[in-house]
Enzyme design. Structure first.
Site, PDB file in Angstrom:
ATOM      1  CD  GLU A   1      -3.145  -0.796   2.035  1.00 45.77           C
ATOM      2  OE1 GLU A   1      -3.432   0.280   2.530  1.00 45.77           O
ATOM      3  OE2 GLU A   1      -3.929  -1.780   2.126  1.00 45.77           O
ATOM      4  CD  GLU A   2       6.172   3.060   2.986  1.00 47.45           C
ATOM      5  OE1 GLU A   2       5.551   2.174   4.104  1.00 47.45           O
ATOM      6  OE2 GLU A   2       7.123   3.427   2.844  1.00 47.45           O
ATOM      7  NE  ARG A   3       8.179  -0.785  -1.457  1.00 48.38           N
ATOM      8  CZ  ARG A   3       8.792  -2.045  -0.700  1.00 48.38           C
ATOM      9  NH1 ARG A   3       8.427  -3.223  -1.277  1.00 48.38           N
ATOM     10  NH2 ARG A   3       9.683  -1.524   0.134  1.00 48.38           N
TER      11      ARG A   3
END
Ligand code: FAD
Length: 389
Positions: free
Chosen positions: A241-243
């Site tokens: 999700e961060e990426r």
């Protein structure tokens, strides 16, 4: 899937919020090298924007991940990189594992207030001696009675000077470095937590970045997220999700850099014509805009697959490609555009120089370009095996 009326409504809400509640204050917060996280997050929480894809039972909107991507893209309207990054830590970097694997009790205590904007969250993976090599981290959480006792330090922690809790990755046993780690929620006001210093950086000024020490920090074992020993795996999932979110956040910022450069070079005259009339410049800007659109398509494709199957290895490969591409492209766009601003580009006050400094982080934070290439190669089956094995 990304262009329904509901997406447009969400985008409009975010755009209005950015224009009214963030952009007028960005210069002030950049100069102060910190922004008022509690105040701003409460306003975002009141609009439901901190829990777009989070479960409704804990105050989230329960929407699919395409809406989180629409949110991230609109955050790119902010006139700096630091504030979107700080918001992204709250919504898509510190909270995905808690939302998915945390007990109801833990989610009530920490996730619900983060979604409401009553608590500021941070994510603690990197350490002074371990960044790219997550498996090599040294912080320990040892069981004692009903508690964990935590010792070690975390480095580069976004929101770290202001956060109420940190989602901490620590070693909870000896043994295989991929199976001995756990995610633990640690309230930052616990005795033994020390926010040692705010780190000075070349960019992302409005976002505070802290080094934090943990000295015999005692938290109850019920603050464990999911299974003990599954922390490394959960963190790797959380990174997806961060990426994706990070790549989506970059899109509109990069659009804006290109657009601002078009406007500047159209006005700026040299040798009797607009700078923009030089083919080398308008062709280059067209090429960069094409690359941004290609990245946008990749981000949408990845988020679409993630919505259907969050655990697919294809998502891991594509999310790593999104992260790699946004890092590379952010450097290319900001460097090329800065060049066309001439001396103005090299000055502090030009918008392009802020993006040049802020977006340089994109190739480093959240997994450096080389780490992304390693993951992509592994999933392409091209990574050499262990020699001599
Ligand atoms: C402003 C900022 C905010 C951050 N926020 C957070 C946060 O909130 N929480 C958190 O946990 N972390 C955070 N980080 C840390 C960030 O994720 C790490 O900096 C990043 O993962 C790189 O780790 P490192 O700095 O230790 O670099 P190192 O691991 O020392 O790597 C240095 C360089 O070596 C190269 N390299 C590394 N591995 C390989 C390889 N296998 N092959 C070839 N080359 C390689 C890369 O070019 C890399 O940039 C933040 C960092 C910054 C600067």
């Amino acid at each position: 899937m990304f262009n329904t009326q509901e997406h447009a409504d969400l985008r409009n809400t975010v755009a209005r919020f950015v224009d009214q509640e963030i952009n007028p204050f960005v210069d002030e917060w950049e100069a102060a090298k910190i922004f008022p996280a509690h105040e701003l997050f409460k306003k975002l929480g009141n609009l439901g924007l901190l829990g777009i894809s989070k479960p409704e039972a804990f105050g989230g909107m329960g929407l699919d991940y395409s809406f989180a991507i629409a949110f991230a893209e609109e955050l790119g309207r902010v006139h700096c990189g630091g504030i979107p990054m700080a918001i992204g830590v709250q919504t898509d970097m510190a909270t995905p594992a808690l939302a998915r694997f945390g007990s109801d009790e833990l989610r009530r205590e920490f996730l619900a207030p983060a979604i409401a904007g009553d608590m500021v969250a941070s994510i603690g993976v990197s350490e002074p001696g371990a960044g790219s090599d997550v498996a090599g981290l040294k912080t320990t959480a040892r069981k004692d009675g009903g508690d964990y006792v935590i010792n070690g330090s975390k480095m580069w922690i976004t929101n770290g000077m202001q956060s109420d809790w940190i989602c901490l990755l620590a070693n909870t046993s000896e043994g295989s470095p991929h199976k001995n780690k756990s995610l633990i929620i640690v309230p930052m006001n616990t005795r033994g937590v020390q926010r040692a210093r705010k780190i000075e950086k070349i960019g992302m000024w409005s976002s505070d970045t802290a080094q934090i020490f943990f000295d015999d920090v005692r938290v109850p074992q019920r603050y464990l997220v999911g299974q003990e020993g599954a922390g490394f795996t959960m963190q790797m999932q959380q990174f997806q999700e961060e990426r994706m979110f990070g790549a989506a956040m970059g899109l509109k910022g990069l659009d804006n850099v290109v657009q601002a450069t078009i406007e500047y070079t159209r006005e700026r005259k040299a040798f009797g014509a607009s700078l923009l009339d030089n083919q080398v410049i308008h062709f280059r800007l067209a090429e960069l805009q094409t690359e941004i659109e290609a990245l946008r398509a990749l981000v949408y494709r990845t988020a679409g697959l993630y919505t259907d199957n969050p655990d697919s290895p294809e998502v891991v490969k594509l999310a790593s490609m999104c992260k790699l591409k946004v890092g590379r492209l952010a450097r290319e766009v900001t460097d090329s555009c800065l060049q066309y601003w001439g001396g103005m580009g090299y000055s502090w006050e030009s918008p392009v120089s802020r993006y040049f400094r802020d977006y340089r982080l994109t190739s480093i934070g959240g997994g450096a370009d080389e780490v992304m290439l390693g993951i992509i190669c592994k999933l392409m089956g091209t990574l050499p095996g262990k020699r001599g094995a």
